[in-house]
Design a protein around this motif. Structure first.
Motif, short mmCIF file in Angstrom:
data_model
loop_
_atom_site.label_atom_id
_atom_site.label_comp_id
_atom_site.label_asym_id
_atom_site.label_seq_id
_atom_site.Cartn_x
_atom_site.Cartn_y
_atom_site.Cartn_z
N LEU A 95 18.86 61.00 39.91
CA LEU A 95 19.81 60.45 38.95
C LEU A 95 20.26 61.51 37.96
N GLN A 96 19.36 62.41 37.57
CA GLN A 96 19.71 63.44 36.60
C GLN A 96 20.68 64.45 37.19
N HIS A 97 20.64 64.67 38.48
CA HIS A 97 21.52 65.65 39.11
C HIS A 97 22.87 65.07 39.49
N GLN A 98 22.90 63.82 39.85
CA GLN A 98 24.12 63.22 40.35
C GLN A 98 24.24 61.77 39.89
N PRO A 99 24.62 61.54 38.64
CA PRO A 99 24.70 60.15 38.17
C PRO A 99 25.82 59.39 38.89
N PRO A 100 25.66 58.08 39.01
CA PRO A 100 26.70 57.29 39.66
C PRO A 100 27.99 57.31 38.85
N VAL A 101 29.09 57.17 39.54
CA VAL A 101 30.40 57.19 38.90
C VAL A 101 30.74 55.77 38.43
N TYR A 102 30.92 55.64 37.13
CA TYR A 102 31.23 54.35 36.55
C TYR A 102 32.74 54.12 36.57
N ARG A 103 33.14 52.86 36.80
CA ARG A 103 34.54 52.47 36.63
C ARG A 103 34.57 51.02 36.16
N ASP A 104 35.54 50.72 35.31
CA ASP A 104 35.72 49.35 34.83
C ASP A 104 36.27 48.50 35.96
N LEU A 105 35.99 47.21 35.90
CA LEU A 105 36.58 46.24 36.81
C LEU A 105 37.63 45.44 36.05
N THR A 106 38.56 44.88 36.78
CA THR A 106 39.59 44.01 36.20
C THR A 106 39.53 42.67 36.92
N ILE A 107 39.53 41.61 36.15
CA ILE A 107 39.56 40.27 36.73
C ILE A 107 41.03 39.90 36.93
N GLU A 108 41.41 39.71 38.19
CA GLU A 108 42.78 39.34 38.51
C GLU A 108 42.98 37.85 38.23
N ILE A 109 43.91 37.57 37.33
CA ILE A 109 44.23 36.19 36.97
C ILE A 109 45.34 35.72 37.91
N VAL A 110 45.07 34.66 38.66
CA VAL A 110 46.03 34.19 39.66
C VAL A 110 46.75 32.90 39.25
N GLU A 111 46.21 32.16 38.33
CA GLU A 111 46.81 30.90 37.92
C GLU A 111 47.77 31.17 36.76
N PRO A 112 49.05 30.83 36.92
CA PRO A 112 50.04 31.13 35.88
C PRO A 112 49.70 30.54 34.50
N GLY A 113 49.15 29.33 34.46
CA GLY A 113 48.79 28.73 33.18
C GLY A 113 47.70 29.52 32.47
N LEU A 114 46.75 30.02 33.21
CA LEU A 114 45.68 30.85 32.62
C LEU A 114 46.26 32.18 32.16
N ARG A 115 47.14 32.76 32.96
CA ARG A 115 47.77 34.02 32.57
C ARG A 115 48.51 33.85 31.24
N ARG A 116 49.25 32.74 31.10
CA ARG A 116 49.97 32.48 29.84
C ARG A 116 49.01 32.28 28.69
N ALA A 117 47.91 31.55 28.94
CA ALA A 117 46.92 31.31 27.88
C ALA A 117 46.33 32.64 27.39
N VAL A 118 46.04 33.54 28.32
CA VAL A 118 45.49 34.85 27.96
C VAL A 118 46.53 35.65 27.18
N GLU A 119 47.77 35.66 27.67
CA GLU A 119 48.84 36.40 26.97
C GLU A 119 49.07 35.86 25.57
N ASN A 120 49.04 34.53 25.41
CA ASN A 120 49.27 33.93 24.10
C ASN A 120 48.11 34.16 23.14
N ALA A 121 46.89 34.14 23.64
CA ALA A 121 45.72 34.30 22.77
C ALA A 121 45.43 35.77 22.44
N SER A 122 45.83 36.67 23.30
CA SER A 122 45.48 38.08 23.13
C SER A 122 45.84 38.66 21.76
N PRO A 123 47.05 38.42 21.24
CA PRO A 123 47.37 38.99 19.93
C PRO A 123 46.54 38.39 18.79
#
Length: 186
Positions: free
Chosen positions: A112-140
């Motif tokens: 592990l000290q010589h070759q640590p794993p490569v980290y990357r963020d994940l993204t949750i894909e929002i597929v339902e339009p109503g949820l997408r709007r709720a997230v967009e409206n609440a985000s600010p």
């Protein structure tokens, strides 16, 4: 897909996950909903993905592997599109992270000290339009946590939510006439 009404805590979880990559706060927010919904295993899996990414990003590869692996086992039988998100994609990405970490954990600390794993963020894909709007409206309306929590400790937001939950519980108990701590002196 139906336009459903989504829990504000779930919407907040998605904002912290996708916008801020604040996985500690994701856990804090969704834990409240998980408890409210009688420990629903799907929400537990989503919690564990956030915790697993938090550990992975902070160099706790064993903890990250354990959480991500557990999340995959909880979520792999969920419908491909559940809770308004692409669950299948999220599970596949979490599985890939868990496998990557499993290899490093099995190799031992020296490697592990010589070759640590490569980290990357994940993204949750929002597929339902109503949820997408709720997230967009609440985000600010939801400020980012700056700086983000770098260690597992409860923050001010958790304390505020906890106080609100306790106040709500006291109001319900008072309305029911069953206030705890009051003794019958007769």
């Amino acid at each position: 897909m139906l336009n459903l009404s989504y829990e504000p805590l779930y919407v907040t979880y998605l904002i912290y996950f996708n916008r801020d990559r604040d996985y500690f706060e994701c856990h804090e927010v969704l834990e409240e909903l998980w408890l409210k919904l009688d420990r629903d295993p799907v929400y537990k899996g989503l919690l564990q993905i956030a915790v697993g990414l938090f550990h992975f990003r902070n160099g706790n590869y064993r903890g990250g592997h354990m959480m991500l692996d557990s999340a995959v086992h909880r979520l792999e039988h969920a419908p491909p599109q559940a809770l308004g998100i692409n669950m299948a994609k999220l599970v596949d990405e979490a599985r890939a992270c868990a496998r990557q970490l499993a290899g490093f954990v099995a190799a031992g600390k020296e490697d592990l000290q010589h070759q640590p794993p490569v980290y990357r963020d994940l993204t949750i894909e929002i597929v339902e339009p109503g949820l997408r709007r709720a997230v967009e409206n609440a985000s600010p309306l939801i400020p980012a946590n700056n700086p983000q929590q770098q260690s597992p400790r409860r923050g001010e937001k958790h304390e505020q939510r906890q106080q609100a939950l306790e106040a709500s519980s006291r109001r319900r108990q008072d309305a029911d006439g069953s206030s705890p701590g009051t003794k019958d002196t007769t």
